[in-house]
Design an enzyme around this catalytic site. Sequence first.
Site, PDB file in Angstrom:
ATOM      1  CG  ASP A  26     -43.148  19.893 -32.235  1.00 32.93           C
ATOM      2  OD1 ASP A  26     -42.010  20.313 -32.460  1.00 32.93           O
ATOM      3  OD2 ASP A  26     -44.108  20.664 -32.064  1.00 32.93           O
TER       4      ASP A  26
ATOM      5  CG  ASP B 284     -56.183  19.455 -35.529  1.00 30.28           C
ATOM      6  OD1 ASP B 284     -55.107  18.977 -35.092  1.00 30.28           O
ATOM      7  OD2 ASP B 284     -56.944  20.127 -34.827  1.00 30.28           O
TER       8      ASP B 284
HETATM    9  P1  5GP Z   1     -44.638  16.625 -29.046  1.00 32.82           P
HETATM   10  O1  5GP Z   1     -45.185  16.050 -27.785  1.00 32.82           O
HETATM   11  O2  5GP Z   1     -43.621  15.733 -29.738  1.00 32.82           O
HETATM   12  O3  5GP Z   1     -44.111  18.035 -28.845  1.00 32.82           O
HETATM   13  O4  5GP Z   1     -45.853  16.836 -30.023  1.00 32.82           O
HETATM   14  C1  5GP Z   1     -46.471  15.767 -30.620  1.00 32.82           C
HETATM   15  C2  5GP Z   1     -47.888  16.087 -30.991  1.00 32.82           C
HETATM   16  O5  5GP Z   1     -48.077  17.468 -31.259  1.00 32.82           O
HETATM   17  C3  5GP Z   1     -48.255  15.359 -32.267  1.00 32.82           C
HETATM   18  O6  5GP Z   1     -48.800  14.103 -32.006  1.00 32.82           O
HETATM   19  C4  5GP Z   1     -49.235  16.302 -32.918  1.00 32.82           C
HETATM   20  O7  5GP Z   1     -50.543  16.006 -32.469  1.00 32.82           O
HETATM   21  C5  5GP Z   1     -48.843  17.665 -32.419  1.00 32.82           C
HETATM   22  N1  5GP Z   1     -48.020  18.380 -33.418  1.00 32.82           N
HETATM   23  C6  5GP Z   1     -46.687  18.570 -33.409  1.00 32.82           C
HETATM   24  N2  5GP Z   1     -46.280  19.268 -34.479  1.00 32.82           N
HETATM   25  C7  5GP Z   1     -47.396  19.501 -35.206  1.00 32.82           C
HETATM   26  C8  5GP Z   1     -47.624  20.165 -36.464  1.00 32.82           C
HETATM   27  O8  5GP Z   1     -46.719  20.691 -37.160  1.00 32.82           O
HETATM   28  N3  5GP Z   1     -48.912  20.174 -36.892  1.00 32.82           N
HETATM   29  C9  5GP Z   1     -49.945  19.622 -36.196  1.00 32.82           C
HETATM   30  N4  5GP Z   1     -51.159  19.692 -36.714  1.00 32.82           N
HETATM   31  N5  5GP Z   1     -49.771  18.998 -35.006  1.00 32.82           N
HETATM   32  C10 5GP Z   1     -48.499  18.942 -34.531  1.00 32.82           C
END
Ligand code: 5GP
Length: 176
Positions: free
Chosen positions: A103, A159
């Site tokens: 994300d 989730d």
């Molecule tokens: P980042 O550190 O890249 O911002 O976020 C990564 C983590 O956030 C992912 O491993 C996941 O667990 C969670 N995440 C990011 N986007 C989503 C989403 O659209 N849905 C869900 N369920 N989890 C997300």
Amino acid sequence: MQIHDLEFKIFLSAAQIQDRVQSIGAALTTQYEDKNPLFISILSGAFVFASDLIRSFNAPCEVGFVKLSSYKGTRSSGDVQTVMGLEKDLEGRHLIVVEDIVDTGRTLHFFLEHLRSQNPASVCTVALLCKPDALQFEVPIDYIGFEIPDEFVVGYGLDYDGLGRNLPDLLVKSEE
Ligand code: 5GP
């Protein structure tokens, strides 16, 4: 489909996901055939993807798990912590990091720094999903299953406040 207070609709079918996972598995097999790579699955969200990916990998390999968290509800909380670490010695190993979704990139950025400090032979990153519009950290992703819009998704291991991990399709939050 309703999960907690939100409405979701199908975004990627189980069959579409399986096709893509098989092709990534085949590419990894060619690349790592004789290297006994260590797959590192980031828990909890990547456990379903990792279990399909390792079974599409047709050569010797090992599997480990690490639990990191940065999410509460539908937005990133900003902190990344190692909750449960790896017990294996990573020095000289070929690592394949398996992430469910990138994300902002914060989780992977943090984790890759941690891995590189342990002198692995190589590090490859695989993410089932990536939201290019949400990226804030520069992270190398070697294999991306699908690039998706910056919207909240559940299913296939992901989730929404505890629910939805068991759904075989990937669902996206519907606009009201
Ligand atoms: P980042 O550190 O890249 O911002 O976020 C990564 C983590 O956030 C992912 O491993 C996941 O667990 C969670 N995440 C990011 N986007 C989503 C989403 O659209 N849905 C869900 N369920 N989890 C997300």
